[in-house]
Design a protein around this motif. Structure first.
Motif, PDB file in Angstrom:
ATOM      1  N   GLY A  53      -7.096   7.404  -9.115  1.00  0.00           N
ATOM      2  CA  GLY A  53      -6.084   7.096  -8.110  1.00  0.00           C
ATOM      3  C   GLY A  53      -6.338   7.739  -6.763  1.00  0.00           C
ATOM      4  N   SER A  68       0.826  -1.209   0.000  1.00  0.00           N
ATOM      5  CA  SER A  68       0.000   0.000   0.000  1.00  0.00           C
ATOM      6  C   SER A  68       0.857   1.255   0.000  1.00  0.00           C
ATOM      7  CB  SER A  68      -0.930  -0.008   1.210  1.00  0.00           C
ATOM      8  OG  SER A  68      -1.768  -1.140   1.200  1.00  0.00           O
ATOM      9  N   SER A  69       1.933   1.218   0.758  1.00  0.00           N
ATOM     10  CA  SER A  69       2.837   2.371   0.764  1.00  0.00           C
ATOM     11  C   SER A  69       3.484   2.581  -0.601  1.00  0.00           C
ATOM     12  CB  SER A  69       3.914   2.173   1.837  1.00  0.00           C
ATOM     13  OG  SER A  69       4.791   3.267   1.890  1.00  0.00           O
ATOM     14  N   VAL A  70       3.874   1.488  -1.256  1.00  0.00           N
ATOM     15  CA  VAL A  70       4.450   1.604  -2.606  1.00  0.00           C
ATOM     16  C   VAL A  70       3.425   2.176  -3.583  1.00  0.00           C
ATOM     17  CG1 VAL A  70       5.393   0.285  -4.535  1.00  0.00           C
ATOM     18  CG2 VAL A  70       6.141  -0.220  -2.218  1.00  0.00           C
ATOM     19  N   ILE A  71       2.165   1.734  -3.481  1.00  0.00           N
ATOM     20  CA  ILE A  71       1.107   2.261  -4.352  1.00  0.00           C
ATOM     21  C   ILE A  71       0.913   3.760  -4.108  1.00  0.00           C
ATOM     22  CG2 ILE A  71      -1.376   2.167  -4.803  1.00  0.00           C
ATOM     23  CD1 ILE A  71      -1.240  -0.832  -4.294  1.00  0.00           C
ATOM     24  N   THR A  72       0.968   4.154  -2.846  1.00  0.00           N
ATOM     25  CA  THR A  72       0.796   5.571  -2.517  1.00  0.00           C
ATOM     26  C   THR A  72       1.841   6.433  -3.195  1.00  0.00           C
ATOM     27  OG1 THR A  72      -0.217   5.038  -0.391  1.00  0.00           O
ATOM     28  CG2 THR A  72       0.749   7.228  -0.633  1.00  0.00           C
ATOM     29  N   TRP A  73       3.097   6.037  -3.082  1.00  0.00           N
ATOM     30  CA  TRP A  73       4.165   6.854  -3.665  1.00  0.00           C
ATOM     31  C   TRP A  73       4.172   6.763  -5.194  1.00  0.00           C
ATOM     32  CZ3 TRP A  73       6.143  10.532  -0.967  1.00  0.00           C
ATOM     33  CH2 TRP A  73       6.194  10.432   0.414  1.00  0.00           C
ATOM     34  N   THR A  74       3.725   5.637  -5.753  1.00  0.00           N
ATOM     35  CA  THR A  74       3.605   5.546  -7.209  1.00  0.00           C
ATOM     36  C   THR A  74       2.538   6.504  -7.731  1.00  0.00           C
ATOM     37  OG1 THR A  74       4.280   3.220  -7.107  1.00  0.00           O
ATOM     38  CG2 THR A  74       3.199   3.972  -9.123  1.00  0.00           C
ATOM     39  N   ILE A  75       1.383   6.546  -7.047  1.00  0.00           N
ATOM     40  CA  ILE A  75       0.329   7.482  -7.439  1.00  0.00           C
ATOM     41  C   ILE A  75       0.814   8.922  -7.299  1.00  0.00           C
ATOM     42  CG2 ILE A  75      -1.959   8.334  -6.794  1.00  0.00           C
ATOM     43  CD1 ILE A  75      -2.696   5.475  -6.047  1.00  0.00           C
ATOM     44  N   ILE A  99       3.890  10.137  -7.615  1.00  0.00           N
ATOM     45  CA  ILE A  99       4.798  10.513  -8.707  1.00  0.00           C
ATOM     46  C   ILE A  99       4.037  10.649 -10.029  1.00  0.00           C
ATOM     47  CG2 ILE A  99       6.795   9.760 -10.045  1.00  0.00           C
ATOM     48  CD1 ILE A  99       7.804   8.378  -7.478  1.00  0.00           C
ATOM     49  N   ALA A 100       3.188   9.651 -10.337  1.00  0.00           N
ATOM     50  CA  ALA A 100       2.459   9.686 -11.611  1.00  0.00           C
ATOM     51  C   ALA A 100       1.497  10.865 -11.672  1.00  0.00           C
ATOM     52  CB  ALA A 100       1.698   8.371 -11.799  1.00  0.00           C
ATOM     53  N   LYS A 101       0.759  11.103 -10.586  1.00  0.00           N
ATOM     54  CA  LYS A 101      -0.215  12.196 -10.589  1.00  0.00           C
ATOM     55  C   LYS A 101       0.465  13.557 -10.607  1.00  0.00           C
ATOM     56  CE  LYS A 101      -3.876  11.364 -10.423  1.00  0.00           C
ATOM     57  NZ  LYS A 101      -4.832  11.109 -11.510  1.00  0.00           N
TER      58      LYS A 101
END
Length: 321
Positions: free
Chosen positions: A212, A118-125, A127-129
């Motif tokens: 996201g 979940s933490s990895v998904i948070t930081w991926t969103i 950067i992408a957003k």
């Protein structure tokens, strides 16, 4: 006389021979008695001038074994106490996050892995957003500058070119509505239908930019509770281990509690950034949608100018007739 002299000499020699042995015998016995006095003096070997030295040496010899037997008892008491200064309790020096994860229960490990993902998904969103919003905002502002001096929809489209942006879609929707409504005398109906098309594009752009955000809201709301579930499960296992070992030693209690608290820590690490990033993008999307609203207004004004211009040319044509 000579005979008497020989006899007296013989008697003297025999007397000397009888008296001579006691002296060498005493000399041989004296060195044999001296070694015991060097190691442990006894009352018989001590000098007459020191009668009290031997009793003082006997307690000193008996005290040495007592000290040696007391030393192992003291060393055995240190591990049991567990709080001696300078001592390290076995197992506590190995409590690193990785070892705690490896030694945790399978349920706690699943919770930790889920929170880490979940933490990895948070930081991926994030950067992408951040990249997506930055590029979209930059393109829209540049497009608005390009059409600032345009007098018609066709001129605005020529200024923008073939670039795909929200403003180009709004201009295309206005032109399409103007063509479909050609021959109608009601300008208010054309503007109303064009405004309806603009609102659909604005809502579609808002949905696109909010992709996201649901993940961020879900992670920020549920991650602390998921981590708390892992903590409760780990503490239950710790108490079960304490009851089985029948001891409250720190080396037995501390690892299980530390593993349980690690789940809560990971849950907070996943939740706090998710909440902060969600609030940040909520403000950024609001600013971007204000720019989209400005683009919608610019397209509506260009459509209104075209309608007025067409009606003005029609009136001039009628006047010329």
């Amino acid at each position: 006389m000579k005979m008497l002299n020989f006899r007296s000499i013989g008697v003297a020699v025999i007397a000397l021979a009888l008296l001579a042995p006691p002296a060498p015998l005493f000399a041989q016995q004296a060195p044999a008695a001296s070694p015991p006095s060097a190691t442990a003096p006894t009352p018989s070997a001590t000098a007459p001038s020191q009668p009290t030295a031997a009793p003082a040496a006997v307690p000193a010899i008996s005290a040495a074994p007592a000290a040696s037997t007391a030393e192992p008892a003291a060393t055995q008491a240190l591990p049991e106490a567990g709080h001696a200064p300078g001592s390290v309790v076995p197992g506590l020096s190995e409590l690193s996050p990785w070892t705690m994860f490896l030694n945790a229960d399978i349920i706690v490990q699943i919770v930790m892995v889920g929170l880490a993902v979940s933490s990895v998904i948070t930081w991926t969103i994030f950067i992408a957003k951040k990249v997506e919003l930055g590029r979209a905002r930059f393109r829209l502002r540049r497009s608005l500058k390009k059409i600032a001096e345009a007098r018609s929809l066709a001129e605005a489209q020529m200024a923008l070119g073939d670039k795909h942006s929200v403003l180009s879609m709004l201009l295309a929707a206005a032109l399409r509505e103007a063509k479909l409504s050609a021959g109608l005398s009601s300008d208010d109906g054309i503007k109303e239908r064009a405004a309806s098309s603009f609102s659909e594009y604005v809502r579609a752009e808002a949905r696109h930019m909010r992709r996201g955000m649901g993940f961020l809201a879900t992670i920020g709301a549920t991650a602390p509770f998921i981590g708390l579930f892992g903590t409760v499960w780990g503490i239950m296992n710790s108490f079960i281990g304490i009851s089985k070992s029948q001891t409250t030693n720190l080396a037995v209690v501390a690892p299980g509690i530390a593993e349980a608290l690690l789940a809560t820590a990971i849950g907070l690490v996943a939740a706090i950034p998710a909440v902060i990033i969600y609030n940040h993008f909520s403000r950024e999307i609001k600013v971007y949608l204000e720019l989209v609203a400005r683009a919608s207004g610019a397209a509506g004004r260009l459509l209104s100018r075209d309608l007025d211009r067409s009606h003005g040319s029609a009136h001039r044509a009628r006047a010329a007739e």
